[in-house]
Scaffold this motif. Sequence first.
Motif, mmCIF file in Angstrom:
data_model
loop_
_atom_site.group_PDB
_atom_site.id
_atom_site.type_symbol
_atom_site.label_atom_id
_atom_site.label_comp_id
_atom_site.label_asym_id
_atom_site.label_seq_id
_atom_site.Cartn_x
_atom_site.Cartn_y
_atom_site.Cartn_z
ATOM 1 N N ILE A 270 -11.114 -1.330 -4.084
ATOM 2 C CA ILE A 270 -10.987 -2.737 -3.690
ATOM 3 C C ILE A 270 -11.797 -3.018 -2.433
ATOM 4 O O ILE A 270 -12.540 -3.996 -2.363
ATOM 5 C CB ILE A 270 -9.505 -3.113 -3.465
ATOM 6 C CG1 ILE A 270 -8.683 -2.856 -4.735
ATOM 7 C CG2 ILE A 270 -9.368 -4.548 -3.005
ATOM 8 C CD1 ILE A 270 -9.049 -3.712 -5.908
ATOM 9 N N SER A 271 -11.677 -2.154 -1.430
ATOM 10 C CA SER A 271 -12.421 -2.359 -0.179
ATOM 11 C C SER A 271 -13.925 -2.282 -0.420
ATOM 12 O O SER A 271 -14.690 -3.034 0.179
ATOM 13 C CB SER A 271 -12.008 -1.318 0.857
ATOM 14 O OG SER A 271 -10.635 -1.428 1.137
ATOM 15 N N GLY A 272 -14.359 -1.394 -1.289
ATOM 16 C CA GLY A 272 -15.779 -1.287 -1.610
ATOM 17 C C GLY A 272 -16.312 -2.537 -2.276
ATOM 18 O O GLY A 272 -17.415 -2.992 -1.975
ATOM 19 N N LYS A 273 -15.528 -3.105 -3.188
ATOM 20 C CA LYS A 273 -15.968 -4.328 -3.856
ATOM 21 C C LYS A 273 -16.016 -5.498 -2.887
ATOM 22 O O LYS A 273 -16.919 -6.327 -2.948
ATOM 23 C CB LYS A 273 -15.049 -4.640 -5.040
ATOM 24 C CG LYS A 273 -15.246 -3.697 -6.186
ATOM 25 C CD LYS A 273 -14.459 -4.097 -7.402
ATOM 26 C CE LYS A 273 -14.736 -3.076 -8.479
ATOM 27 N NZ LYS A 273 -14.509 -3.576 -9.800
ATOM 28 N N ILE A 274 -15.045 -5.571 -1.993
ATOM 29 C CA ILE A 274 -15.046 -6.644 -0.994
ATOM 30 C C ILE A 274 -16.263 -6.498 -0.093
ATOM 31 O O ILE A 274 -16.970 -7.467 0.189
ATOM 32 C CB ILE A 274 -13.736 -6.638 -0.178
ATOM 33 C CG1 ILE A 274 -12.585 -7.085 -1.066
ATOM 34 C CG2 ILE A 274 -13.853 -7.544 1.044
ATOM 35 C CD1 ILE A 274 -11.230 -6.940 -0.414
ATOM 36 N N VAL B 164 0.870 -1.182 0.000
ATOM 37 C CA VAL B 164 0.000 0.000 0.000
ATOM 38 C C VAL B 164 0.904 1.229 0.000
ATOM 39 O O VAL B 164 1.874 1.301 0.750
ATOM 40 C CB VAL B 164 -0.913 0.008 1.247
ATOM 41 C CG1 VAL B 164 -1.798 1.239 1.250
ATOM 42 C CG2 VAL B 164 -1.772 -1.251 1.290
ATOM 43 N N PHE B 165 0.589 2.178 -0.860
ATOM 44 C CA PHE B 165 1.361 3.407 -0.898
ATOM 45 C C PHE B 165 0.423 4.581 -1.166
ATOM 46 O O PHE B 165 -0.709 4.403 -1.599
ATOM 47 C CB PHE B 165 2.463 3.339 -1.968
ATOM 48 C CG PHE B 165 1.948 3.384 -3.377
ATOM 49 C CD1 PHE B 165 1.928 4.578 -4.086
ATOM 50 C CD2 PHE B 165 1.488 2.233 -4.008
ATOM 51 C CE1 PHE B 165 1.459 4.634 -5.391
ATOM 52 C CE2 PHE B 165 1.007 2.280 -5.298
ATOM 53 C CZ PHE B 165 0.995 3.472 -5.989
ATOM 54 N N LYS C 157 -4.560 6.644 -1.343
ATOM 55 C CA LYS C 157 -3.892 5.382 -0.995
ATOM 56 C C LYS C 157 -4.239 4.351 -2.052
ATOM 57 O O LYS C 157 -5.389 4.232 -2.477
ATOM 58 C CB LYS C 157 -4.347 4.899 0.383
ATOM 59 C CG LYS C 157 -3.750 5.680 1.507
ATOM 60 C CD LYS C 157 -4.011 4.983 2.815
ATOM 61 C CE LYS C 157 -3.203 5.664 3.901
ATOM 62 N NZ LYS C 157 -3.228 4.912 5.135
ATOM 63 N N LYS C 158 -3.228 3.596 -2.448
ATOM 64 C CA LYS C 158 -3.420 2.609 -3.502
ATOM 65 C C LYS C 158 -2.737 1.298 -3.134
ATOM 66 O O LYS C 158 -1.745 1.278 -2.415
ATOM 67 C CB LYS C 158 -2.848 3.116 -4.826
ATOM 68 C CG LYS C 158 -3.572 4.325 -5.351
ATOM 69 C CD LYS C 158 -3.122 4.687 -6.740
ATOM 70 C CE LYS C 158 -3.958 5.846 -7.243
ATOM 71 N NZ LYS C 158 -3.748 6.128 -8.631
ATOM 72 N N TYR C 159 -3.333 0.215 -3.663
ATOM 73 C CA TYR C 159 -2.694 -1.097 -3.589
ATOM 74 C C TYR C 159 -1.813 -1.251 -4.813
ATOM 75 O O TYR C 159 -2.153 -0.782 -5.904
ATOM 76 C CB TYR C 159 -3.724 -2.225 -3.585
ATOM 77 C CG TYR C 159 -4.526 -2.328 -2.307
ATOM 78 C CD1 TYR C 159 -3.927 -2.696 -1.113
ATOM 79 C CD2 TYR C 159 -5.891 -2.088 -2.313
ATOM 80 C CE1 TYR C 159 -4.664 -2.800 0.048
ATOM 81 C CE2 TYR C 159 -6.638 -2.188 -1.161
ATOM 82 C CZ TYR C 159 -6.021 -2.549 0.016
ATOM 83 O OH TYR C 159 -6.752 -2.654 1.166
ATOM 84 N N CYS C 160 -0.694 -1.920 -4.633
ATOM 85 C CA CYS C 160 0.239 -2.126 -5.735
ATOM 86 C C CYS C 160 0.730 -3.567 -5.712
ATOM 87 O O CYS C 160 1.093 -4.094 -4.662
ATOM 88 C CB CYS C 160 1.413 -1.170 -5.600
ATOM 89 S SG CYS C 160 2.670 -1.394 -6.866
ATOM 90 N N VAL C 161 0.754 -4.180 -6.884
ATOM 91 C CA VAL C 161 1.305 -5.524 -7.045
ATOM 92 C C VAL C 161 2.275 -5.474 -8.221
ATOM 93 O O VAL C 161 1.942 -4.973 -9.291
ATOM 94 C CB VAL C 161 0.197 -6.563 -7.338
ATOM 95 C CG1 VAL C 161 0.787 -7.936 -7.571
ATOM 96 C CG2 VAL C 161 -0.813 -6.608 -6.215
ATOM 97 N N VAL C 162 3.460 -5.980 -8.011
ATOM 98 C CA VAL C 162 4.474 -6.015 -9.069
ATOM 99 C C VAL C 162 4.942 -7.455 -9.216
ATOM 100 O O VAL C 162 5.264 -8.129 -8.240
ATOM 101 C CB VAL C 162 5.676 -5.097 -8.724
ATOM 102 C CG1 VAL C 162 6.734 -5.199 -9.814
ATOM 103 C CG2 VAL C 162 5.221 -3.667 -8.540
ATOM 104 N N GLY D 125 3.440 -4.131 -13.203
ATOM 105 C CA GLY D 125 2.797 -3.655 -11.984
ATOM 106 C C GLY D 125 1.399 -3.135 -12.234
ATOM 107 O O GLY D 125 1.099 -2.594 -13.299
ATOM 108 N N ILE D 126 0.540 -3.325 -11.244
ATOM 109 C CA ILE D 126 -0.839 -2.841 -11.305
ATOM 110 C C ILE D 126 -1.130 -2.098 -10.004
ATOM 111 O O ILE D 126 -0.721 -2.542 -8.922
ATOM 112 C CB ILE D 126 -1.834 -4.012 -11.451
ATOM 113 C CG1 ILE D 126 -1.589 -4.769 -12.746
ATOM 114 C CG2 ILE D 126 -3.272 -3.532 -11.380
ATOM 115 C CD1 ILE D 126 -2.442 -6.005 -12.900
ATOM 116 N N THR D 127 -1.816 -0.963 -10.114
ATOM 117 C CA THR D 127 -2.242 -0.224 -8.922
ATOM 118 C C THR D 127 -3.745 0.004 -8.998
ATOM 119 O O THR D 127 -4.326 0.059 -10.082
ATOM 120 C CB THR D 127 -1.539 1.139 -8.813
ATOM 121 O OG1 THR D 127 -1.903 1.948 -9.921
ATOM 122 C CG2 THR D 127 -0.037 0.980 -8.752
#
Length: 109
Positions: free
Chosen positions: A40-44, A8-9, A16-21, A32-34
């Motif tokens: 994301i929290s809303g969809k969950i 998270v950055f 604030k964003k989630y990041c996966v590389v 990488g995707i942000t």
Amino acid sequence: LESSDISVFTDYDGAKKYCVVRMIEPTGWKFGITQNTSVISGKISSNLVFPLLADLVLLIVSALIYKTAFQSRYDTTAFSSKVSTTGKSTLGSIFFKLNKIVLQILRLY
């Protein structure tokens, strides 16, 4: 979302964003995707809340249907006095237990 692969950055715009590389092995590139954490929290949340509310509504509707349609179908008091146990009789206690099971099954329907 807790994983060693997800970080998270705070982006340049203050969100604030989630990041996966991930490394793409054949090319040696990194991909990488942000995504905003709120998305994301809303969809969950929506994927959890809707099924829970639907289950609760179905449970209440089922209970009301059972109560109105099936509860008075069987008069369980007629069955309760058919078997009587006397003292420590083994056969009497077996019949008593079987009678209780039958009454429970009739209450389910």
